[in-house]
Design a protein around this motif. Structure first.
Motif, PDB file in Angstrom:
ATOM      1  N   ARG A 145       1.077  -1.054  -0.063  1.00 53.89           N
ATOM      2  CA  ARG A 145      -0.289  -0.262  -0.061  1.00 53.89           C
ATOM      3  C   ARG A 145       0.682   1.021  -0.156  1.00 53.89           C
ATOM      4  N   ALA A 146       2.237   1.263   0.290  1.00 50.30           N
ATOM      5  CA  ALA A 146       3.249   2.397   0.470  1.00 50.30           C
ATOM      6  C   ALA A 146       3.934   2.633  -1.113  1.00 50.30           C
ATOM      7  N   ARG A 147       4.179   1.512  -1.564  1.00 52.37           N
ATOM      8  CA  ARG A 147       4.442   1.605  -3.185  1.00 52.37           C
ATOM      9  C   ARG A 147       4.249   2.539  -3.511  1.00 52.37           C
ATOM     10  N   GLY A 148       5.422   3.427  -4.219  1.00 51.03           N
ATOM     11  CA  GLY A 148       5.176   4.695  -5.309  1.00 51.03           C
ATOM     12  C   GLY A 148       5.003   5.740  -4.581  1.00 51.03           C
ATOM     13  N   THR A 149       5.387   5.925  -3.189  1.00 54.41           N
ATOM     14  CA  THR A 149       5.004   6.829  -1.951  1.00 54.41           C
ATOM     15  C   THR A 149       6.585   7.691  -1.308  1.00 54.41           C
ATOM     16  N   GLY A 150       7.347   6.868  -2.199  1.00 54.77           N
ATOM     17  CA  GLY A 150       8.882   7.461  -1.900  1.00 54.77           C
ATOM     18  C   GLY A 150       9.390   6.687  -0.742  1.00 54.77           C
ATOM     19  N   VAL A 151       9.004   5.724  -0.120  1.00 52.73           N
ATOM     20  CA  VAL A 151       9.572   4.596   1.237  1.00 52.73           C
ATOM     21  C   VAL A 151      10.230   4.404   0.139  1.00 52.73           C
ATOM     22  N   GLY A 152      10.383   3.204  -0.830  1.00 50.80           N
ATOM     23  CA  GLY A 152      11.592   2.687  -1.041  1.00 50.80           C
ATOM     24  C   GLY A 152      12.315   3.461  -1.291  1.00 50.80           C
ATOM     25  N   ARG A 153      12.504   4.842  -2.251  1.00 54.04           N
ATOM     26  CA  ARG A 153      13.411   5.562  -2.740  1.00 54.04           C
ATOM     27  C   ARG A 153      14.499   6.371  -1.110  1.00 54.04           C
ATOM     28  N   ALA A 154      13.618   6.443  -0.138  1.00 57.42           N
ATOM     29  CA  ALA A 154      13.809   6.318   1.173  1.00 57.42           C
ATOM     30  C   ALA A 154      15.060   5.957   1.686  1.00 57.42           C
ATOM     31  N   LEU A 155      14.652   4.815   1.374  1.00 54.82           N
ATOM     32  CA  LEU A 155      15.238   3.518   1.883  1.00 54.82           C
ATOM     33  C   LEU A 155      16.990   3.162   1.551  1.00 54.82           C
ATOM     34  N   VAL A 156      16.958   3.492  -0.282  1.00 59.91           N
ATOM     35  CA  VAL A 156      17.546   3.177  -0.931  1.00 59.91           C
ATOM     36  C   VAL A 156      19.036   4.739  -0.387  1.00 59.91           C
ATOM     37  N   ALA A 157      18.305   5.611   0.280  1.00 61.29           N
ATOM     38  CA  ALA A 157      18.967   6.988  -0.135  1.00 61.29           C
ATOM     39  C   ALA A 157      19.537   6.227   1.231  1.00 61.29           C
ATOM     40  N   HIS A 158      19.066   6.350   2.513  1.00 53.78           N
ATOM     41  CA  HIS A 158      19.411   5.947   3.726  1.00 53.78           C
ATOM     42  C   HIS A 158      20.891   4.914   3.563  1.00 53.78           C
ATOM     43  N   ALA A 159      20.704   3.720   3.153  1.00 57.02           N
ATOM     44  CA  ALA A 159      21.122   2.555   3.211  1.00 57.02           C
ATOM     45  C   ALA A 159      22.686   3.404   1.634  1.00 57.02           C
ATOM     46  N   GLN A 160      22.777   4.074   1.392  1.00 62.00           N
ATOM     47  CA  GLN A 160      23.628   5.228   0.418  1.00 62.00           C
ATOM     48  C   GLN A 160      24.414   5.953   1.269  1.00 62.00           C
ATOM     49  N   GLU A 161      23.727   6.528   1.736  1.00 65.69           N
ATOM     50  CA  GLU A 161      24.288   7.260   3.179  1.00 65.69           C
ATOM     51  C   GLU A 161      25.377   6.968   4.054  1.00 65.69           C
ATOM     52  N   GLU A 162      24.537   5.982   4.763  1.00 72.04           N
ATOM     53  CA  GLU A 162      25.612   4.966   5.350  1.00 72.04           C
ATOM     54  C   GLU A 162      26.712   3.790   4.804  1.00 72.04           C
ATOM     55  N   ALA A 163      26.593   3.976   3.664  1.00 68.12           N
ATOM     56  CA  ALA A 163      27.743   3.722   2.345  1.00 68.12           C
ATOM     57  C   ALA A 163      28.929   4.910   2.575  1.00 68.12           C
ATOM     58  N   ARG A 164      28.374   5.391   2.799  1.00 66.76           N
ATOM     59  CA  ARG A 164      29.673   7.176   2.677  1.00 66.76           C
ATOM     60  C   ARG A 164      30.216   7.033   4.058  1.00 66.76           C
ATOM     61  N   ARG A 165      29.076   7.114   4.819  1.00 72.78           N
ATOM     62  CA  ARG A 165      29.154   6.925   6.198  1.00 72.78           C
ATOM     63  C   ARG A 165      30.386   5.704   6.550  1.00 72.78           C
ATOM     64  N   VAL A 166      30.905   5.041   5.900  1.00 72.32           N
ATOM     65  CA  VAL A 166      31.719   3.355   6.265  1.00 72.32           C
ATOM     66  C   VAL A 166      32.788   3.845   4.705  1.00 72.32           C
ATOM     67  N   GLY A 167      32.838   4.632   4.433  1.00 68.93           N
ATOM     68  CA  GLY A 167      33.892   4.502   3.203  1.00 68.93           C
ATOM     69  C   GLY A 167      33.410   3.387   2.457  1.00 68.93           C
ATOM     70  N   ALA A 168      32.694   3.192   1.577  1.00 61.99           N
ATOM     71  CA  ALA A 168      32.188   1.935   0.719  1.00 61.99           C
ATOM     72  C   ALA A 168      32.649   2.676  -0.330  1.00 61.99           C
ATOM     73  N   ARG A 169      33.806   1.713  -1.233  1.00 59.42           N
ATOM     74  CA  ARG A 169      33.646   1.541  -2.124  1.00 59.42           C
ATOM     75  C   ARG A 169      32.591   1.937  -3.773  1.00 59.42           C
ATOM     76  N   ARG A 170      31.792   0.895  -2.545  1.00 63.54           N
ATOM     77  CA  ARG A 170      29.886   0.869  -4.131  1.00 63.54           C
ATOM     78  C   ARG A 170      28.985   0.164  -3.275  1.00 63.54           C
ATOM     79  N   VAL A 171      28.427   0.034  -3.730  1.00 66.74           N
ATOM     80  CA  VAL A 171      26.431  -0.349  -2.834  1.00 66.74           C
ATOM     81  C   VAL A 171      26.434  -1.381  -4.641  1.00 66.74           C
ATOM     82  N   GLU A 172      26.255  -2.160  -3.634  1.00 69.42           N
ATOM     83  CA  GLU A 172      26.021  -3.141  -4.688  1.00 69.42           C
ATOM     84  C   GLU A 172      24.463  -3.586  -4.514  1.00 69.42           C
ATOM     85  N   LEU A 173      23.633  -4.501  -5.357  1.00 72.27           N
ATOM     86  CA  LEU A 173      22.382  -5.260  -5.039  1.00 72.27           C
ATOM     87  C   LEU A 173      22.175  -6.340  -5.347  1.00 72.27           C
TER      88      LEU A 173
END
Length: 148
Positions: A88-116
């Motif tokens: 019921r929440a698809r298409g409302t920005g929830v997925g994008r917020a979760l991916v952005a959070h993972a990308q921010e975590e990657a920056r925080r830990v100095g990751a060379r890349r994010v993979e899925l």
């Protein structure tokens, strides 16, 4: 619309996390006795994160991450292990917020890349969600061996 908050999952979120994963298609988890111990182990592992997206106090999605050193990268990689948004929440920005959070975590830990890894038949893949978040498709193949 209320702001999306992404927070770390707690032990008491176990059944909410299980329900989201069952909704993603992992129906065997509905009655799998090993889920509770595995969830606890993931929460206790400092290399892993379970993050929940909430809007108005309601959990609408989750992303799980793993950070590990990769020799081939001469650094660490953050892997998105699971990503699910309540139907019921698809298409409302929830997925994008979760991916952005993972990308921010990657920056925080100095990751060379994010993979899925995702299934090419999933609607999220078919509508181009991941490229819209900055991902490019690799030419890799997923190989599995299942012990019997």
């Amino acid at each position: 619309m209320t702001h999306i908050i992404v927070r770390r999952a707690l032990a008491e979120d176990r059944e909410t996390v299980r329900a989201l994963l069952v909704a993603l298609g992992y129906v065997h988890l509905a009655d799998d006795a090993g889920f509770e111990a595995t969830f606890a182990a993931v929460l206790a592992d400092p290399a892993r994160g379970v993050w929940l997206a909430e809007r108005g106090g309601e959990v609408l999605g989750l992303v799980t991450t793993m950070v590990q050193p990769q020799l081939r990268l001469a650094g660490v990689q953050l892997t998105i292990e699971e990503l699910v948004v309540h139907e019921r929440a698809r298409g409302t920005g929830v997925g994008r917020a979760l991916v952005a959070h993972a990308q921010e975590e990657a920056r925080r830990v100095g990751a060379r890349r994010v993979e899925l890894t995702t299934n090419r038949t999933r609607p999220v893949y078919l509508r181009g969600f991941y490229p819209s978040c900055g991902f490019t498709e690799a030419s890799s193949a997923v190989m599995r061996w299942i012990p019997v």
